[in-house]
Design an enzyme around this catalytic site. Structure first.
Site, PDB file in Angstrom:
ATOM      1  N   ASP A  99      -1.702  14.113  13.459  1.00 38.56           N
ATOM      2  CA  ASP A  99      -1.201  15.283  14.176  1.00 38.56           C
ATOM      3  C   ASP A  99      -1.439  15.135  15.679  1.00 38.56           C
ATOM      4  OD1 ASP A  99      -1.328  16.032  11.451  1.00 38.56           O
ATOM      5  OD2 ASP A  99      -1.349  18.136  12.018  1.00 38.56           O
TER       6      ASP A  99
ATOM      7  N   CYS B 191      -7.501  12.925   8.025  1.00 31.56           N
ATOM      8  CA  CYS B 191      -6.715  13.807   8.882  1.00 31.56           C
ATOM      9  C   CYS B 191      -6.136  14.986   8.105  1.00 31.56           C
ATOM     10  CB  CYS B 191      -5.621  13.019   9.574  1.00 31.56           C
ATOM     11  SG  CYS B 191      -4.851  13.898  10.958  1.00 31.56           S
TER      12      CYS B 191
ATOM     13  N   SER C  35      -2.044  24.009  16.064  1.00 27.07           N
ATOM     14  CA  SER C  35      -3.203  23.177  15.768  1.00 27.07           C
ATOM     15  C   SER C  35      -4.426  24.074  15.635  1.00 27.07           C
ATOM     16  CB  SER C  35      -3.432  22.187  16.911  1.00 27.07           C
ATOM     17  OG  SER C  35      -4.734  21.648  16.856  1.00 27.07           O
TER      18      SER C  35
END
Length: 558
Positions: free
Chosen positions: A82, A123, A471
């Site tokens: 990301d 992740c 995020s």
């Protein structure tokens, strides 16, 4: 449970001689093939720090499986960074990868008839994907998180990747020099491990410990700490015990366990992506869970972890303070969770939490009677702009209301260009649409835009809303997952430049000051956009993906 309840069908009997011959060609022995076969799903990839060290951990997991009496068989799936893809076309692949990873784990486990599986993850999307695969198959298994990165150090201050994104905005605004930006860039990520604040990876790591799919205390050990190898080895004993006791994921993934996990997100100021991923996991586990349930749990759960992006500390500090078990014990002592839920160790939540050891003098996880905020960080807002809900993270530092003119952008790139060109002013409400699960496709995160807004000094005066995602490093008055999304004809598609947008966190309200009649008029002229990708994986995803309010999972059309 028969420890070879599935693998017998591929290893035993006269008719399986060809399969045994192929196993023997790569080093497996007759003795190996008489034991339970345990899949080791490794999400290692050589593109990012988050998963870079997982080969080492996977080797330790396999050693532990052999020592506990099983035969490990490792396989790889994929991962998308990301952080590296943020603000690019590549970011469209991130959420799509969650489905591909879950599908890959499921396919190999079903195809190879493994008896159980250990999923080694790093992740963001690899963590919920592993849980989703376990829930689908209901195969004995567990999730081991590779661990957090250590913080970087910039002129005596701990920093994370969040600081780099915000430094980009500060540089664009002329507040720091190019040399300053390069210095921050060079020190922010000192080695392997996932992003260091309570961003999405560490949020979902917390979720896996509190929901019961990861052994409590294993995930919060940092990536490069020697103890990580030790707990990776111990996963062998844990997974063989799961097999022996016949404990399956759906025995663990109860409604109460989901509420425990939501409390974990709320009390740590975790990522809004936790909402999306828990909704997806609940649907794979066939456990009723709705977006409004997050609001209910968050309202009764105080914020007790002082973590970035809004707080002072990073994930390595959580470990030093006592780890996730200490957070679990705080919640248990406050009767904010159900201690009777089962975990992959075979022990209950309460039994695991009771082993927590708090480091004297730690300031990371505050006492329940001295919360940082009386309610949790997750807030679900609804209104004529988000009838099916949207998600905001309110950590206690943000203003709770905002009214301002809409600045409308049809893509993240357009919004980023406006921010860096200083075309966004105090009071504005940035609206980014056609970035939802279907419209993106892939529901990109907006950290580049939100980081730039904060870096330019507008974090306290500009609001942002999108049908895309944020995020976990995002902070400020930002609303994501607006549903229905623009590509599905949601009201966000009707917003025009200059429309007044009203946000009231206390009232859980997100609305545009436009009459229903006018909205209907605008939408009567609206036409669905042509898909950005007519073929390939993005086209398949866009055709099958559900609303963010349903976890953005892919399901066959009925």
């Amino acid at each position: 449970m028969d420890s070879k309840h599935r693998s017998r069908n591929i290893t035993d009997g006269r008719d399986r001689a060809p399969a045994r011959a192929m196993f023997k060609s790569i080093g497996f022995t007759d003795a190996d093939l008489t034991k339970p076969i345990i899949g080791v799903a490794n999400t290692w990839i050589e593109t990012m720090p988050c998963n870079f060290h997982l080969r080492r951990l996977s080797a330790k997991v396999k050693e532990g499986i052999r020592a506990a009496g099983g035969t490990p068989m490792e396989f790889n799936t994929i991962a998308i960074s990301d952080g590296e893809t943020m603000g690019t076309e590549g970011m469209r692949a991130s959420l799509v990868s969650r489905e591909v990873i879950a599908d890959s784990i499921e396919l190999v486990c079903r195809g190879q008839l493994f008896d159980a599986v250990v999923c080694v993850v790093g992740c963001d999307k690899t963590i919920p994907a592993a849980g989703m695969a376990l829930a689908r198959m209901n195969l004995p298994g567990l999730v081991l998180y590779g661990g957090t990165i250590a913080p970087g150090n910039y002129r005596g201050k701990d920093i994370t990747i969040q600081d780099v994104f915000e430094a980009v905005g500060a540089n664009a605004a002329g507040k720091i020099t190019d040399a300053d930006l390069l210095e921050i860039e060079n020190v922010a990520c000192p080695g392997a491990g996932a992003c260091g604040g309570q961003y999405t990876a560490n949020t979902m790591s917390t979720v896996m410990e509190l929901i019961g799919l990861s052994p409590m205390g294993f995930n919060s050990i940092p990536a490069m700490d020697a103890r990580k190898d030790q707990v990776a080895f111990r996963c062998g004993e844990v997974v063989l015990n799961l097999l022996k006791q016949g404990i399956r994921p759906r025995d663990i993934l109860t409604r109460a366990a989901f509420e425990n996990a939501i409390a974990g997100i709320a009390c740590t100021g975790g990522s809004t992506n936790g909402v999306l991923h828990l909704l997806a996991l609940s649907r794979e586990a066939e456990v009723p869970l709705q977006i409004d349930d997050f609001q209910k749990v968050s309202e009764r759960t105080p914020l007790i972890a002082d973590l970035k992006p809004s707080g002072r500390f990073v994930a390595t500090d959580v470990d030093k303070a006592g780890g996730i078990p200490l957070i679990a014990k705080r919640l248990l002592d406050g009767k904010l969770v159900d201690g009777s839920t089962l975990t992959v160790t075979g022990k209950t939540f309460a039994e695991e939490a009771s082993q927590a050891k708090e480091t004297a003098g730690q300031q990371v996880i505050v006492p329940l009677d001295q919360p940082l905020k009386k309610t949790g960080g997750l807030v679900i807002l609804k209104g004529n702009l988000s009838p099916d809900g949207c998600v905001a993270k309110i950590s206690g530092h943000e203003r709770l209301s905002h009214r301002g003119p809409a600045r409308v952008f049809e893509s993240e790139e357009d919004a980023m260009a406006a921010v860096t060109a200083k075309k966004i002013k105090a009071g504005d409400v940035v609206v980014i649409r056609y970035e939802g699960p279907k419209g993106g496709p892939g529901m990109r995160e907006m950290l580049s835009v939100t980081g730039a807004i904060v870096g330019e000094g507008l974090g306290g005066s500009v609001a942002l809303l999108t049908d895309g995602r944020f995020s976990g490093a995002t902070h400020g008055l930002m609303m994501g997952h607006v549903a229905p999304e623009a590509a599905l004809g949601g009201p966000i598609a009707a917003v025009q430049e200059g429309d007044m947008i009203n946000i009231d966190v206390n009232k859980r309200l997100l609305e545009m000051e436009v009459s229903e009649k006018e909205i209907e008029k605008r939408m009567s002229a609206w036409k669905p956009p042509q898909p950005r990708y007519p073929t390939g994986v993005f086209a398949k995803y866009g055709a099958l993906v559900s609303s963010a309010a349903e976890g953005a999972i892919t399901r066959p059309k009925s």
